[in-house]
Design an enzyme around this catalytic site. Structure first.
Site, PDB file in Angstrom:
ATOM      1  N   TYR A 146       0.864  -1.187   0.000  1.00  0.00           N
ATOM      2  CA  TYR A 146       0.000   0.000   0.000  1.00  0.00           C
ATOM      3  C   TYR A 146       0.891   1.225   0.000  1.00  0.00           C
ATOM      4  CZ  TYR A 146      -3.412   3.455   1.739  1.00  0.00           C
ATOM      5  OH  TYR A 146      -4.233   4.553   1.902  1.00  0.00           O
ATOM      6  N   ASP A 241       9.175   2.787  -0.492  1.00  0.00           N
ATOM      7  CA  ASP A 241       8.146   3.388   0.356  1.00  0.00           C
ATOM      8  C   ASP A 241       8.429   2.975   1.799  1.00  0.00           C
ATOM      9  OD1 ASP A 241       5.989   4.230   1.778  1.00  0.00           O
ATOM     10  OD2 ASP A 241       4.484   3.445   0.392  1.00  0.00           O
ATOM     11  N   LYS A 274       4.584   8.681   8.881  1.00  0.00           N
ATOM     12  CA  LYS A 274       4.387   8.067  10.203  1.00  0.00           C
ATOM     13  C   LYS A 274       5.413   8.535  11.249  1.00  0.00           C
ATOM     14  CE  LYS A 274       1.250   4.665   8.522  1.00  0.00           C
ATOM     15  NZ  LYS A 274       1.182   3.969   7.251  1.00  0.00           N
TER      16      LYS A 274
END
Ligand SMILES: *Cc1c(COP(=O)(O)O)cnc(C)c1O
Length: 434
Positions: A146, A241, A274
Protein backbone atom coordinates in the site's frame (compact mmCIF):
# COMPACT_ATOMS: atom_id res chain seq x y z
CA UNK A 1 -19.57 -5.40 29.63
CA UNK A 2 -23.21 -5.59 28.59
CA UNK A 3 -24.16 -3.65 25.43
CA UNK A 4 -26.32 -1.24 27.45
CA UNK A 5 -23.31 -0.08 29.48
CA UNK A 6 -20.77 0.07 26.64
CA UNK A 7 -20.36 3.78 25.94
CA UNK A 8 -18.59 3.09 22.64
CA UNK A 9 -21.90 1.94 21.15
CA UNK A 10 -23.88 5.23 21.33
CA UNK A 11 -20.77 7.10 20.15
CA UNK A 12 -20.51 4.83 17.14
CA UNK A 13 -24.21 5.37 16.39
CA UNK A 14 -23.73 9.15 16.49
CA UNK A 15 -20.64 8.88 14.31
CA UNK A 16 -22.36 6.64 11.75
CA UNK A 17 -25.15 9.17 11.31
CA UNK A 18 -22.66 11.83 10.25
CA UNK A 19 -19.47 10.22 8.97
CA UNK A 20 -19.54 7.42 6.35
CA UNK A 21 -19.15 4.18 8.31
CA UNK A 22 -18.63 6.26 11.44
CA UNK A 23 -14.90 6.60 10.78
CA UNK A 24 -12.46 8.84 8.97
CA UNK A 25 -10.32 5.94 7.68
CA UNK A 26 -11.95 2.61 6.77
CA UNK A 27 -9.94 0.08 8.80
CA UNK A 28 -10.94 1.81 12.05
CA UNK A 29 -14.54 0.62 11.57
CA UNK A 30 -13.84 -3.00 12.72
CA UNK A 31 -15.62 -4.18 9.56
CA UNK A 32 -13.23 -7.11 9.13
CA UNK A 33 -13.44 -8.32 12.73
CA UNK A 34 -16.99 -7.25 13.62
CA UNK A 35 -18.09 -5.42 16.76
CA UNK A 36 -17.88 -1.80 17.82
CA UNK A 37 -14.71 0.25 17.44
CA UNK A 38 -13.21 1.62 20.63
CA UNK A 39 -13.50 5.40 20.82
CA UNK A 40 -10.27 6.66 22.34
CA UNK A 41 -10.48 9.24 25.09
CA UNK A 42 -6.83 9.63 25.95
CA UNK A 43 -3.51 7.84 25.81
CA UNK A 44 -0.34 7.72 27.84
CA UNK A 45 2.83 5.69 27.32
CA UNK A 46 1.92 2.23 26.02
CA UNK A 47 -1.79 2.57 26.80
CA UNK A 48 -4.96 4.22 25.68
CA UNK A 49 -8.34 4.45 27.39
CA UNK A 50 -11.65 4.12 25.56
CA UNK A 51 -15.06 5.69 26.18
CA UNK A 52 -15.65 3.28 29.09
CA UNK A 53 -12.30 4.24 30.64
CA UNK A 54 -11.12 0.72 29.90
CA UNK A 55 -7.35 0.57 29.46
CA UNK A 56 -5.73 -1.15 26.47
CA UNK A 57 -2.11 -2.01 25.79
CA UNK A 58 -1.69 -0.32 22.42
CA UNK A 59 0.11 -2.27 19.67
CA UNK A 60 -1.02 0.06 16.89
CA UNK A 61 0.43 3.35 18.08
CA UNK A 62 -1.58 5.30 15.49
CA UNK A 63 -0.49 2.71 12.87
CA UNK A 64 3.19 3.29 13.51
CA UNK A 65 4.01 6.90 14.36
CA UNK A 66 3.98 6.63 18.18
CA UNK A 67 7.40 5.01 18.50
CA UNK A 68 8.07 6.73 21.84
CA UNK A 69 4.64 5.83 23.17
CA UNK A 70 1.96 8.42 23.86
CA UNK A 71 2.65 11.71 25.60
CA UNK A 72 6.45 11.48 25.74
CA UNK A 73 7.50 14.44 27.96
CA UNK A 74 10.17 15.85 25.60
CA UNK A 75 7.78 15.72 22.64
CA UNK A 76 4.95 17.28 24.62
CA UNK A 77 7.20 20.12 25.69
CA UNK A 78 8.41 20.77 22.13
CA UNK A 79 4.88 20.73 20.73
CA UNK A 80 3.55 23.06 23.44
CA UNK A 81 6.39 25.50 22.86
CA UNK A 82 5.91 25.40 19.07
CA UNK A 83 2.15 25.92 19.41
CA UNK A 84 2.72 29.06 21.47
CA UNK A 85 4.92 30.42 18.68
CA UNK A 86 2.27 29.90 16.00
CA UNK A 87 0.35 27.10 14.29
CA UNK A 88 1.11 27.71 10.64
CA UNK A 89 2.73 30.46 8.60
CA UNK A 90 2.83 29.34 4.97
CA UNK A 91 6.39 30.62 4.95
CA UNK A 92 9.70 28.86 5.63
CA UNK A 93 10.94 28.16 9.16
CA UNK A 94 14.30 27.15 10.62
CA UNK A 95 12.72 24.02 12.10
CA UNK A 96 12.01 22.61 8.61
CA UNK A 97 15.71 22.94 7.83
CA UNK A 98 16.64 21.27 11.12
CA UNK A 99 14.27 18.38 10.43
CA UNK A 100 15.66 17.99 6.89
CA UNK A 101 19.21 17.96 8.31
CA UNK A 102 18.25 15.39 10.93
CA UNK A 103 16.53 13.04 8.45
CA UNK A 104 19.28 13.30 5.82
CA UNK A 105 22.00 12.64 8.40
CA UNK A 106 20.24 9.38 9.37
CA UNK A 107 19.29 8.23 5.85
CA UNK A 108 22.25 9.14 3.61
CA UNK A 109 20.67 7.92 0.34
CA UNK A 110 18.81 11.25 0.36
CA UNK A 111 20.62 14.50 -0.42
CA UNK A 112 17.47 16.59 -0.57
CA UNK A 113 14.00 16.20 0.87
CA UNK A 114 10.56 17.77 0.47
CA UNK A 115 8.16 17.79 3.42
CA UNK A 116 4.44 17.12 2.92
CA UNK A 117 1.51 16.30 5.20
CA UNK A 118 0.61 12.63 4.61
CA UNK A 119 2.11 9.42 3.32
CA UNK A 120 -0.43 9.43 0.50
CA UNK A 121 0.77 12.83 -0.62
CA UNK A 122 4.41 11.75 -0.38
CA UNK A 123 3.83 8.56 -2.40
CA UNK A 124 1.80 10.35 -5.04
CA UNK A 125 4.46 13.05 -5.36
CA UNK A 126 7.26 10.46 -5.56
CA UNK A 127 5.55 8.82 -8.56
CA UNK A 128 5.12 12.20 -10.26
CA UNK A 129 8.77 13.02 -9.59
CA UNK A 130 9.93 9.65 -10.96
CA UNK A 131 7.86 10.19 -14.10
CA UNK A 132 9.04 13.77 -14.48
CA UNK A 133 12.70 12.88 -13.92
CA UNK A 134 12.69 9.93 -16.36
CA UNK A 135 10.19 11.22 -18.91
CA UNK A 136 8.43 7.82 -18.69
CA UNK A 137 4.87 6.94 -17.66
CA UNK A 138 4.77 3.28 -16.65
CA UNK A 139 5.69 1.93 -13.26
CA UNK A 140 5.63 -1.29 -11.27
CA UNK A 141 4.06 -1.87 -7.89
CA UNK A 142 3.50 -5.11 -6.01
CA UNK A 143 0.35 -6.87 -4.90
CA UNK A 144 -0.25 -6.37 -1.16
CA UNK A 145 1.84 -3.20 -0.90
CA UNK A 146 0.00 0.00 0.00
CA UNK A 147 1.39 3.37 -0.97
CA UNK A 148 -1.51 5.62 0.00
CA UNK A 149 -4.74 6.23 -1.89
CA UNK A 150 -3.59 8.19 -4.95
CA UNK A 151 -5.59 7.10 -8.02
CA UNK A 152 -2.75 5.47 -9.96
CA UNK A 153 -1.78 3.38 -6.92
CA UNK A 154 -5.19 1.81 -6.18
CA UNK A 155 -4.59 -1.03 -8.57
CA UNK A 156 -4.66 -4.79 -8.57
CA UNK A 157 -2.96 -7.12 -10.99
CA UNK A 158 -4.27 -7.44 -14.53
CA UNK A 159 -4.73 -10.79 -16.26
CA UNK A 160 -1.11 -11.12 -17.31
CA UNK A 161 2.21 -9.35 -17.60
CA UNK A 162 1.30 -7.79 -20.92
CA UNK A 163 -1.81 -6.20 -19.40
CA UNK A 164 -1.69 -3.40 -16.91
CA UNK A 165 -3.72 -3.15 -13.73
CA UNK A 166 -7.36 -2.79 -12.80
CA UNK A 167 -8.51 -0.17 -10.30
CA UNK A 168 -9.37 -1.48 -6.82
CA UNK A 169 -11.59 1.52 -6.07
CA UNK A 170 -14.65 2.90 -7.74
CA UNK A 171 -14.04 6.38 -9.09
CA UNK A 172 -10.66 5.57 -10.62
CA UNK A 173 -10.93 5.66 -14.42
CA UNK A 174 -9.18 2.83 -16.29
CA UNK A 175 -7.14 5.44 -18.18
CA UNK A 176 -5.56 6.53 -14.90
CA UNK A 177 -4.28 3.05 -14.01
CA UNK A 178 -3.29 2.00 -17.52
CA UNK A 179 0.37 2.67 -16.75
CA UNK A 180 0.47 0.77 -13.46
CA UNK A 181 1.83 -2.78 -13.65
CA UNK A 182 1.13 -4.90 -10.57
CA UNK A 183 3.40 -7.86 -9.87
CA UNK A 184 3.67 -10.52 -7.19
CA UNK A 185 5.89 -9.59 -4.24
CA UNK A 186 9.10 -11.63 -3.93
CA UNK A 187 8.69 -13.17 -7.42
CA UNK A 188 12.07 -12.62 -9.12
CA UNK A 189 11.18 -14.45 -12.35
CA UNK A 190 8.06 -12.32 -12.88
CA UNK A 191 10.00 -9.14 -12.18
CA UNK A 192 12.64 -10.10 -14.76
CA UNK A 193 9.97 -10.91 -17.32
CA UNK A 194 8.24 -7.57 -16.72
CA UNK A 195 11.51 -5.69 -17.21
CA UNK A 196 12.26 -7.64 -20.38
CA UNK A 197 8.86 -6.57 -21.73
CA UNK A 198 8.59 -2.99 -20.42
CA UNK A 199 11.93 -2.05 -18.82
CA UNK A 200 12.77 0.85 -21.13
CA UNK A 201 9.35 2.46 -20.53
CA UNK A 202 9.39 2.21 -16.74
CA UNK A 203 9.69 5.36 -14.66
CA UNK A 204 10.07 3.42 -11.43
CA UNK A 205 9.52 0.40 -9.27
CA UNK A 206 7.73 1.29 -6.04
CA UNK A 207 8.02 -1.12 -3.14
CA UNK A 208 7.53 -1.43 0.60
CA UNK A 209 10.85 -3.05 1.65
CA UNK A 210 9.07 -4.78 4.50
CA UNK A 211 5.44 -4.83 3.49
CA UNK A 212 3.38 -3.74 6.48
CA UNK A 213 0.08 -3.53 4.68
CA UNK A 214 -0.23 -7.29 4.18
CA UNK A 215 0.65 -7.88 7.84
CA UNK A 216 4.46 -8.24 7.80
CA UNK A 217 6.19 -9.69 4.75
CA UNK A 218 9.85 -8.97 4.04
CA UNK A 219 11.16 -8.51 0.54
CA UNK A 220 13.74 -11.29 0.25
CA UNK A 221 17.32 -10.11 -0.19
CA UNK A 222 17.62 -11.64 -3.70
CA UNK A 223 14.34 -9.97 -4.71
CA UNK A 224 15.38 -6.54 -3.43
CA UNK A 225 18.79 -6.97 -5.08
CA UNK A 226 17.15 -7.75 -8.43
CA UNK A 227 14.83 -4.74 -8.07
CA UNK A 228 17.89 -2.54 -7.61
CA UNK A 229 19.89 -4.13 -10.43
CA UNK A 230 17.07 -4.07 -12.98
CA UNK A 231 16.15 -0.45 -12.21
CA UNK A 232 19.79 0.58 -12.70
CA UNK A 233 20.13 -1.47 -15.88
CA UNK A 234 16.98 -0.03 -17.49
CA UNK A 235 17.21 3.54 -16.18
CA UNK A 236 14.14 3.24 -13.95
CA UNK A 237 14.13 4.66 -10.42
CA UNK A 238 13.81 2.48 -7.34
CA UNK A 239 11.28 4.10 -5.00
CA UNK A 240 11.37 2.67 -1.49
CA UNK A 241 8.15 3.39 0.36
CA UNK A 242 9.40 3.64 3.93
CA UNK A 243 6.34 5.44 5.26
CA UNK A 244 5.89 2.60 7.72
CA UNK A 245 9.43 1.20 8.00
CA UNK A 246 11.24 4.55 8.10
CA UNK A 247 12.82 5.10 11.56
CA UNK A 248 10.64 2.22 12.74
CA UNK A 249 12.62 -0.91 11.83
CA UNK A 250 16.04 0.70 12.35
CA UNK A 251 17.44 4.17 12.86
CA UNK A 252 18.69 4.07 9.25
CA UNK A 253 15.27 2.71 8.15
CA UNK A 254 14.76 -0.51 6.16
CA UNK A 255 17.31 0.55 3.54
CA UNK A 256 20.03 0.26 6.18
CA UNK A 257 18.86 -3.29 6.96
CA UNK A 258 19.12 -4.29 3.26
CA UNK A 259 22.47 -2.52 2.88
CA UNK A 260 23.89 -5.04 5.37
CA UNK A 261 23.21 -7.86 2.89
CA UNK A 262 23.44 -5.95 -0.41
CA UNK A 263 26.65 -3.88 -0.37
CA UNK A 264 26.05 -0.28 -1.46
CA UNK A 265 22.28 -0.74 -1.57
CA UNK A 266 20.40 2.57 -1.95
CA UNK A 267 17.03 3.54 -3.35
CA UNK A 268 16.69 6.47 -5.75
CA UNK A 269 13.71 7.95 -3.96
CA UNK A 270 12.69 7.32 -0.34
CA UNK A 271 9.15 7.98 0.85
CA UNK A 272 8.69 8.67 4.57
CA UNK A 273 5.78 9.39 6.91
CA UNK A 274 4.39 8.07 10.20
CA UNK A 275 7.39 8.14 12.64
CA UNK A 276 8.88 11.34 11.15
CA UNK A 277 5.78 13.20 12.35
CA UNK A 278 5.68 11.50 15.76
CA UNK A 279 1.86 11.46 15.51
CA UNK A 280 1.34 14.77 13.70
CA UNK A 281 0.52 15.09 9.99
CA UNK A 282 3.97 15.05 8.42
CA UNK A 283 5.53 13.00 5.63
CA UNK A 284 8.33 13.47 3.11
CA UNK A 285 10.08 12.18 0.04
CA UNK A 286 13.70 12.62 -0.89
CA UNK A 287 16.60 11.44 -2.98
CA UNK A 288 19.75 12.54 -4.74
CA UNK A 289 20.07 16.21 -5.68
CA UNK A 290 19.91 15.47 -9.43
CA UNK A 291 16.48 13.86 -9.02
CA UNK A 292 15.07 16.27 -6.42
CA UNK A 293 16.01 19.33 -8.49
CA UNK A 294 13.26 18.33 -10.92
CA UNK A 295 10.78 19.64 -8.31
CA UNK A 296 9.22 23.10 -8.51
CA UNK A 297 10.38 25.82 -8.03
CA UNK A 298 13.70 24.52 -9.47
CA UNK A 299 12.26 22.14 -12.05
CA UNK A 300 9.15 21.28 -13.96
CA UNK A 301 7.54 18.76 -11.58
CA UNK A 302 4.87 20.64 -9.67
CA UNK A 303 4.29 19.87 -5.99
CA UNK A 304 2.99 22.14 -3.21
CA UNK A 305 1.14 22.25 0.13
CA UNK A 306 -0.48 24.91 2.34
CA UNK A 307 0.43 23.07 5.55
CA UNK A 308 3.67 21.42 4.31
CA UNK A 309 6.45 21.64 6.91
CA UNK A 310 3.92 22.75 9.51
CA UNK A 311 5.79 24.25 12.50
CA UNK A 312 3.97 22.24 15.18
CA UNK A 313 4.29 18.98 13.23
CA UNK A 314 8.01 19.55 12.57
CA UNK A 315 8.58 20.21 16.29
CA UNK A 316 6.88 16.91 17.08
CA UNK A 317 8.80 14.98 14.41
CA UNK A 318 12.17 16.54 15.16
CA UNK A 319 11.94 15.82 18.88
CA UNK A 320 10.79 12.27 18.17
CA UNK A 321 13.80 11.63 15.92
CA UNK A 322 16.18 13.14 18.48
CA UNK A 323 14.82 10.82 21.15
CA UNK A 324 15.03 7.64 19.06
CA UNK A 325 18.61 8.32 18.03
CA UNK A 326 19.77 8.37 21.65
CA UNK A 327 22.19 5.48 22.26
CA UNK A 328 20.46 2.25 23.16
CA UNK A 329 16.94 3.26 22.12
CA UNK A 330 16.70 0.96 19.10
CA UNK A 331 18.46 -1.93 20.84
CA UNK A 332 15.96 -1.79 23.68
CA UNK A 333 13.00 -1.40 21.30
CA UNK A 334 14.16 -4.33 19.18
CA UNK A 335 14.66 -6.46 22.29
CA UNK A 336 11.10 -5.70 23.52
CA UNK A 337 9.63 -6.50 20.12
CA UNK A 338 11.59 -9.75 19.90
CA UNK A 339 10.50 -10.78 23.38
CA UNK A 340 6.86 -10.18 22.43
CA UNK A 341 7.16 -12.19 19.23
CA UNK A 342 9.06 -15.05 20.91
CA UNK A 343 6.59 -15.10 23.80
CA UNK A 344 3.60 -15.30 21.46
CA UNK A 345 5.23 -17.99 19.33
CA UNK A 346 6.09 -20.07 22.39
CA UNK A 347 2.55 -19.78 23.81
CA UNK A 348 1.01 -20.69 20.45
CA UNK A 349 3.28 -23.71 20.16
CA UNK A 350 2.40 -24.93 23.65
CA UNK A 351 -1.30 -24.51 22.94
CA UNK A 352 -1.06 -26.24 19.55
CA UNK A 353 -2.03 -23.20 17.45
CA UNK A 354 -0.36 -22.87 14.02
CA UNK A 355 1.66 -19.67 14.25
CA UNK A 356 4.52 -17.85 12.57
CA UNK A 357 5.91 -14.42 13.32
CA UNK A 358 8.62 -11.99 12.31
CA UNK A 359 9.86 -8.61 13.49
CA UNK A 360 12.41 -5.91 12.79
CA UNK A 361 13.11 -3.05 15.19
CA UNK A 362 9.77 -1.92 16.60
CA UNK A 363 7.57 -3.52 13.93
CA UNK A 364 6.18 -7.05 14.02
CA UNK A 365 3.68 -9.33 12.39
CA UNK A 366 2.22 -12.72 13.16
CA UNK A 367 0.15 -15.19 11.20
CA UNK A 368 -2.06 -18.09 12.21
CA UNK A 369 -0.14 -20.06 9.62
CA UNK A 370 2.62 -22.64 10.16
CA UNK A 371 5.06 -20.74 7.93
CA UNK A 372 5.69 -17.09 7.15
CA UNK A 373 4.02 -16.09 3.87
CA UNK A 374 6.17 -14.55 1.13
CA UNK A 375 3.46 -12.76 -0.83
CA UNK A 376 -0.16 -11.63 -0.75
CA UNK A 377 -1.84 -14.86 -1.97
CA UNK A 378 -0.03 -16.72 0.84
CA UNK A 379 -1.19 -14.14 3.43
CA UNK A 380 -4.77 -14.71 2.24
CA UNK A 381 -4.56 -18.35 3.39
CA UNK A 382 -4.96 -17.17 7.01
CA UNK A 383 -8.16 -18.44 8.66
CA UNK A 384 -9.87 -15.08 9.12
CA UNK A 385 -12.57 -16.41 11.49
CA UNK A 386 -9.82 -17.66 13.78
CA UNK A 387 -7.97 -14.34 13.55
CA UNK A 388 -11.15 -12.49 14.48
CA UNK A 389 -11.58 -14.75 17.52
CA UNK A 390 -8.01 -13.95 18.54
CA UNK A 391 -8.55 -10.22 17.98
CA UNK A 392 -11.68 -10.09 20.14
CA UNK A 393 -10.17 -12.36 22.78
CA UNK A 394 -7.23 -9.99 23.12
CA UNK A 395 -9.48 -6.93 23.06
CA UNK A 396 -11.60 -8.36 25.88
CA UNK A 397 -8.38 -8.78 27.85
CA UNK A 398 -7.25 -5.19 27.28
CA UNK A 399 -4.81 -5.80 24.42
CA UNK A 400 -5.36 -3.78 21.25
CA UNK A 401 -3.91 -5.14 18.02
CA UNK A 402 -4.90 -4.09 14.50
CA UNK A 403 -8.55 -4.94 13.72
CA UNK A 404 -7.62 -6.76 10.50
CA UNK A 405 -5.18 -9.54 9.75
CA UNK A 406 -3.51 -7.54 6.97
CA UNK A 407 -1.81 -5.13 9.34
CA UNK A 408 1.53 -5.05 11.07
CA UNK A 409 1.90 -4.35 14.78
CA UNK A 410 4.06 -1.81 16.59
CA UNK A 411 5.89 -1.78 19.90
CA UNK A 412 6.98 1.54 21.40
CA UNK A 413 9.75 2.60 23.74
CA UNK A 414 7.09 2.88 26.45
CA UNK A 415 6.13 -0.83 26.42
CA UNK A 416 7.63 -2.48 29.49
CA UNK A 417 8.58 -6.11 30.12
CA UNK A 418 5.41 -6.31 32.26
CA UNK A 419 3.27 -5.10 29.35
CA UNK A 420 4.80 -7.74 27.10
CA UNK A 421 4.33 -10.47 29.72
CA UNK A 422 0.69 -9.44 30.24
CA UNK A 423 0.14 -9.55 26.48
CA UNK A 424 1.64 -13.01 26.15
CA UNK A 425 -0.45 -14.25 29.09
CA UNK A 426 -3.61 -12.84 27.49
CA UNK A 427 -2.73 -14.43 24.14
CA UNK A 428 -2.12 -17.79 25.81
CA UNK A 429 -5.62 -17.71 27.32
CA UNK A 430 -7.10 -16.93 23.91
CA UNK A 431 -4.99 -19.57 22.13
CA UNK A 432 -6.54 -22.18 24.46
CA UNK A 433 -9.97 -21.31 23.04
CA UNK A 434 -8.99 -21.36 19.34
C1 LIG B 1 0.50 4.46 5.96
C2 LIG B 1 1.19 4.24 4.67
C3 LIG B 1 1.03 5.10 3.57
C4 LIG B 1 0.02 6.21 3.58
O1 LIG B 1 0.28 7.17 4.53
P1 LIG B 1 -0.93 8.13 5.04
O2 LIG B 1 -0.24 9.09 5.94
O3 LIG B 1 -1.92 7.23 5.70
O4 LIG B 1 -1.49 8.78 3.83
C5 LIG B 1 1.80 4.89 2.46
N1 LIG B 1 2.68 3.89 2.39
C6 LIG B 1 2.86 3.02 3.41
C7 LIG B 1 3.87 1.94 3.29
C8 LIG B 1 2.10 3.16 4.56
O5 LIG B 1 2.25 2.27 5.56
Amino acid sequence: MTPSTDLNIPLFERAKALIPGGVNSPVRAFKAVGGTPRFVKRAQGAYFWDANDQRFIDYIGSWGPMILGHGHPAVLEAVQKAALEGFSFGAPTEREVELAEEILSLVPSMEMIRLVSSGTEAGMSAIRLARGATGRSKFIKFEGCYHGHADSLLVKAGSGLATFGNATSAGVPPEVVQHTLVLEYNNVAQLEEAFALHGKELACVMIEPIAGNMNFVRASVPFMKRCRELCTEYGALLVLDEVMTGFRVALGSAQSVYAKSIPGFKPDITVLGKVIGGGMPLAAFGGPRAIMEHLAPLGGVYQAGTLSGNPVATACGLTTLREIKKPGFFDALSASTRSLVHGLAQAAKEEGVPFSADCEGGMFGFFLLPELPQNYPAVLKTDSARFNQLFHGLLDRGVYIAPALYEAGFVSGAHTADDIAATVAAAREVFKTL
